[in-house]
Motif scaffolding. Structure first.
Motif, PDB file in Angstrom:
ATOM      1  N   SER A 130      44.131  32.988  30.788  1.00 47.76           N
ATOM      2  CA  SER A 130      43.747  32.960  29.610  1.00 47.76           C
ATOM      3  C   SER A 130      43.846  34.425  28.822  1.00 47.76           C
ATOM      4  O   SER A 130      43.670  34.327  27.716  1.00 47.76           O
ATOM      5  CB  SER A 130      42.621  32.100  29.205  1.00 47.76           C
ATOM      6  N   VAL A 131      43.850  35.443  29.760  1.00 43.97           N
ATOM      7  CA  VAL A 131      43.712  36.920  29.226  1.00 43.97           C
ATOM      8  C   VAL A 131      44.805  37.733  29.855  1.00 43.97           C
ATOM      9  O   VAL A 131      45.328  37.376  30.797  1.00 43.97           O
ATOM     10  CB  VAL A 131      42.251  37.329  29.539  1.00 43.97           C
ATOM     11  N   ASP A 132      45.097  38.899  29.258  1.00 44.76           N
ATOM     12  CA  ASP A 132      46.248  39.590  29.894  1.00 44.76           C
ATOM     13  C   ASP A 132      45.804  40.104  31.167  1.00 44.76           C
ATOM     14  O   ASP A 132      44.601  41.013  31.385  1.00 44.76           O
ATOM     15  CB  ASP A 132      46.474  40.959  29.080  1.00 44.76           C
ATOM     16  N   PRO A 133      46.647  39.776  32.288  1.00 48.97           N
ATOM     17  CA  PRO A 133      46.275  40.514  33.462  1.00 48.97           C
ATOM     18  C   PRO A 133      46.608  41.807  33.784  1.00 48.97           C
ATOM     19  O   PRO A 133      47.424  42.299  33.136  1.00 48.97           O
ATOM     20  CB  PRO A 133      47.051  39.708  34.389  1.00 48.97           C
ATOM     21  N   ILE A 134      46.027  42.740  34.617  1.00 50.24           N
ATOM     22  CA  ILE A 134      46.288  43.982  34.700  1.00 50.24           C
ATOM     23  C   ILE A 134      46.792  44.251  36.360  1.00 50.24           C
ATOM     24  O   ILE A 134      46.235  43.908  37.308  1.00 50.24           O
ATOM     25  CB  ILE A 134      44.891  44.753  34.708  1.00 50.24           C
ATOM     26  N   LEU A 135      47.946  45.000  36.401  1.00 54.25           N
ATOM     27  CA  LEU A 135      48.382  45.311  37.790  1.00 54.25           C
ATOM     28  C   LEU A 135      47.652  46.683  38.321  1.00 54.25           C
ATOM     29  O   LEU A 135      47.513  47.700  37.635  1.00 54.25           O
ATOM     30  CB  LEU A 135      50.009  45.378  37.664  1.00 54.25           C
ATOM     31  N   THR A 183      44.366  41.638  38.348  1.00 54.46           N
ATOM     32  CA  THR A 183      42.956  41.308  38.001  1.00 54.46           C
ATOM     33  C   THR A 183      42.935  40.874  36.451  1.00 54.46           C
ATOM     34  O   THR A 183      43.801  41.125  35.710  1.00 54.46           O
ATOM     35  CB  THR A 183      41.926  42.125  37.958  1.00 54.46           C
ATOM     36  N   VAL A 184      41.936  39.744  36.033  1.00 57.57           N
ATOM     37  CA  VAL A 184      41.612  39.562  34.686  1.00 57.57           C
ATOM     38  C   VAL A 184      40.031  39.846  34.517  1.00 57.57           C
ATOM     39  O   VAL A 184      39.415  39.788  35.490  1.00 57.57           O
ATOM     40  CB  VAL A 184      41.925  38.234  34.444  1.00 57.57           C
ATOM     41  N   PRO A 185      39.701  40.274  33.294  1.00 54.02           N
ATOM     42  CA  PRO A 185      38.289  40.395  33.228  1.00 54.02           C
ATOM     43  C   PRO A 185      37.488  39.048  33.525  1.00 54.02           C
ATOM     44  O   PRO A 185      37.964  38.004  33.162  1.00 54.02           O
ATOM     45  CB  PRO A 185      38.106  40.770  31.677  1.00 54.02           C
ATOM     46  N   ARG A 186      36.347  39.121  34.018  1.00 57.79           N
ATOM     47  CA  ARG A 186      35.518  37.827  33.926  1.00 57.79           C
ATOM     48  C   ARG A 186      34.981  37.558  32.794  1.00 57.79           C
ATOM     49  O   ARG A 186      34.547  38.368  32.081  1.00 57.79           O
ATOM     50  CB  ARG A 186      34.189  37.974  34.958  1.00 57.79           C
ATOM     51  N   ALA A 187      34.831  36.319  32.505  1.00 53.73           N
ATOM     52  CA  ALA A 187      34.328  35.743  31.420  1.00 53.73           C
ATOM     53  C   ALA A 187      32.688  35.961  31.195  1.00 53.73           C
ATOM     54  O   ALA A 187      32.335  36.244  30.187  1.00 53.73           O
ATOM     55  CB  ALA A 187      34.543  34.088  31.346  1.00 53.73           C
ATOM     56  N   ALA A 188      32.000  35.930  32.270  1.00 54.72           N
ATOM     57  CA  ALA A 188      30.643  35.925  32.276  1.00 54.72           C
ATOM     58  C   ALA A 188      30.008  37.044  33.321  1.00 54.72           C
ATOM     59  O   ALA A 188      30.617  37.345  34.495  1.00 54.72           O
ATOM     60  CB  ALA A 188      30.111  34.787  32.528  1.00 54.72           C
ATOM     61  N   GLY A 189      29.287  37.898  32.717  1.00 57.41           N
ATOM     62  CA  GLY A 189      29.002  38.813  33.841  1.00 57.41           C
ATOM     63  C   GLY A 189      29.446  40.207  34.020  1.00 57.41           C
ATOM     64  O   GLY A 189      28.977  40.842  34.763  1.00 57.41           O
TER      65      GLY A 189
END
Length: 76
Positions: free
Chosen positions: A10-15, A29-35
């Motif tokens: 649901s968010v922009d992934p990063i290589l 990776t993608v940023p974690r929603a929580a934490g």
């Protein structure tokens, strides 16, 4: 071979491309929603002899994830 940990992104992934144990690998990776932090959603199991080869392969997977994400949005 590529291992995917999640199908819906649901968010922009990063290589990320990195050297480990004498070869090159990539991870997405993608940023974690929580934490905070990041969640690994895909990585290369194959070891590449050159950084460019790992980057090119990872970029193809990243493009496929982007296409899959846009297809999911248009088919809802």
């Amino acid at each position: 071979m590529t291992t995917l940990r999640a199908l819906a992104v649901s968010v922009d992934p990063i290589l990320h491309v990195f050297e480990q144990d004498g070869g090159w690998h990539w991870g997405i990776t993608v940023p974690r929603a929580a934490g905070g932090g990041f969640k690994l959603i895909a990585y290369s199991e194959q070891t590449f002899s050159k950084e460019d080869a790992a980057r090119n392969n990872g970029s193809q997977v990243l493009l496929g994830l982007a296409r899959a994400g846009s297809n999911a949005l248009t088919h809802q």
